[in-house]
Design a protein around this motif. Sequence first.
Motif, PDB file in Angstrom:
ATOM      1  N   VAL A  74      35.170  34.370  42.603  1.00 17.03           N
ATOM      2  CA  VAL A  74      36.120  34.562  41.598  1.00 17.03           C
ATOM      3  C   VAL A  74      37.734  34.468  42.224  1.00 17.03           C
ATOM      4  N   PRO A  75      38.378  33.582  41.670  1.00 18.05           N
ATOM      5  CA  PRO A  75      39.688  33.402  42.395  1.00 18.05           C
ATOM      6  C   PRO A  75      40.536  34.709  42.193  1.00 18.05           C
ATOM      7  N   SER A  76      41.388  35.197  43.060  1.00 22.73           N
ATOM      8  CA  SER A  76      42.106  36.252  42.858  1.00 22.73           C
ATOM      9  C   SER A  76      43.205  36.448  41.861  1.00 22.73           C
ATOM     10  N   THR A  77      43.590  35.349  41.932  1.00 26.61           N
ATOM     11  CA  THR A  77      44.907  35.069  40.998  1.00 26.61           C
ATOM     12  C   THR A  77      44.637  35.766  39.426  1.00 26.61           C
ATOM     13  N   GLY A  78      45.565  36.641  39.337  1.00 25.85           N
ATOM     14  CA  GLY A  78      45.566  36.986  37.737  1.00 25.85           C
ATOM     15  C   GLY A  78      44.699  38.114  37.526  1.00 25.85           C
ATOM     16  N   LEU A  79      44.022  38.764  38.600  1.00 28.64           N
ATOM     17  CA  LEU A  79      42.897  39.689  38.105  1.00 28.64           C
ATOM     18  C   LEU A  79      43.549  41.002  38.056  1.00 28.64           C
ATOM     19  N   PRO A  80      43.194  41.760  37.140  1.00 29.85           N
ATOM     20  CA  PRO A  80      43.474  43.371  37.080  1.00 29.85           C
ATOM     21  C   PRO A  80      43.108  44.154  38.364  1.00 29.85           C
ATOM     22  N   VAL A  81      43.956  45.240  38.719  1.00 28.11           N
ATOM     23  CA  VAL A  81      43.637  45.874  39.979  1.00 28.11           C
ATOM     24  C   VAL A  81      43.206  47.388  39.671  1.00 28.11           C
ATOM     25  N   CYS A  82      42.320  47.630  40.573  1.00 28.79           N
ATOM     26  CA  CYS A  82      42.101  49.032  40.727  1.00 28.79           C
ATOM     27  C   CYS A  82      42.644  49.489  42.129  1.00 28.79           C
ATOM     28  N   PHE A 115      37.486  41.794  38.605  1.00 27.27           N
ATOM     29  CA  PHE A 115      38.885  42.523  39.026  1.00 27.27           C
ATOM     30  C   PHE A 115      38.866  42.780  40.368  1.00 27.27           C
ATOM     31  N   ALA A 116      40.128  43.176  41.118  1.00 28.19           N
ATOM     32  CA  ALA A 116      40.364  43.161  42.173  1.00 28.19           C
ATOM     33  C   ALA A 116      40.292  44.738  42.576  1.00 28.19           C
ATOM     34  N   VAL A 117      39.945  45.214  43.862  1.00 34.30           N
ATOM     35  CA  VAL A 117      40.055  46.511  44.329  1.00 34.30           C
ATOM     36  C   VAL A 117      41.121  46.297  45.437  1.00 34.30           C
ATOM     37  N   VAL A 118      42.001  47.185  45.694  1.00 31.01           N
ATOM     38  CA  VAL A 118      42.819  47.239  46.703  1.00 31.01           C
ATOM     39  C   VAL A 118      43.100  48.479  47.216  1.00 31.01           C
ATOM     40  N   PRO A 153      49.253  44.208  37.706  1.00 33.30           N
ATOM     41  CA  PRO A 153      49.951  45.158  38.219  1.00 33.30           C
ATOM     42  C   PRO A 153      48.543  46.502  38.248  1.00 33.30           C
ATOM     43  N   MET A 154      48.748  47.451  39.143  1.00 35.64           N
ATOM     44  CA  MET A 154      47.610  48.353  38.877  1.00 35.64           C
ATOM     45  C   MET A 154      47.584  49.062  37.866  1.00 35.64           C
ATOM     46  N   THR A 155      46.314  49.077  37.179  1.00 39.96           N
ATOM     47  CA  THR A 155      46.126  49.795  35.896  1.00 39.96           C
ATOM     48  C   THR A 155      45.057  50.927  36.159  1.00 39.96           C
ATOM     49  N   GLY A 156      44.578  50.898  37.350  1.00 39.49           N
ATOM     50  CA  GLY A 156      43.420  52.031  37.861  1.00 39.49           C
ATOM     51  C   GLY A 156      43.336  52.403  39.261  1.00 39.49           C
TER      52      GLY A 156
END
Length: 277
Positions: A74-82, A115-118, A153-156
């Motif tokens: 999954v390309p990371s660009t544009g993923l929502p973030v937790c 989604f991405a986890v950071v 932006p982070m939403t979780g």
Amino acid sequence: MRSKPGVTRRGLLFGSAAALVSACTGRSAPVAAPSSAAPASSPSPLKASITIHRRHSAARGRDVDVVLMTPDGVPSTGLPVCVALHGRGSNARTFMDLDLPAALTAAVRSGIRPFAVVAVDGSHYWVPDGDDDPRRMLSDELPGWLSEAGLRPMTGVLGISMGGFGALNLARRRRDVRTVATCSAALFRTWPDARTRHIFPSQDDWTAAEPLQHVDELPTRGLGVWCGDGDPFLAANRKLISSAKPEVARITPGEHTSEYWRGVLPEVLRFVGPRLA
């Protein structure tokens, strides 16, 4: 100086240990983490993508790791973030040891929207300690780092132990956080309990930061609480559940250990994923 954006290496294999990661410093130097080969009879390990950026945090007065984890393919660009907050004595790379990247790929393969986890290095219950202010890093610096990485932006936010304390505080202060999940949150029902940790200079400082003292500011929709029935913070988590009325509450067999967190993180990711957008 800020480091240059790193290059993501995709298709990384995960068994019980972290595999190859790309450590993104100013030189984008690759680093190999130890791994062990899976037995021939075991199922194929899941793949995931990890990129580690080394950033300078003015809020913390030091360089920190920012660990970006995305599902395989999954390309990371544009993923929502937790955002993932670690516990006391740990760091952002802890989530690699807890097999979170593999669990993230599994969640997406089960039908959860990608989604991405950071994760990022923190300290001191994610509250200010003199010139070291991890809370300001999360609110003022991390959003820019996410944007530079091409993420939404982070939403979780999810947090383990001390990170659960920080996750709840972040949700109190950011109304754009739509979902928050805690695993074995290190909360304190009373000032005498908190004072033994030697974290808060005074009772007033603890009262201002303690999520259990501000339950009315916590979200109920999108809040999930997990805790082991043998955890030393069980009573405090039961108080969180009874006071905040989370959407999901799980008290299951386990203690305050990596084994417990590794076991519940797949469910935690399946909870936060659909609530990010």
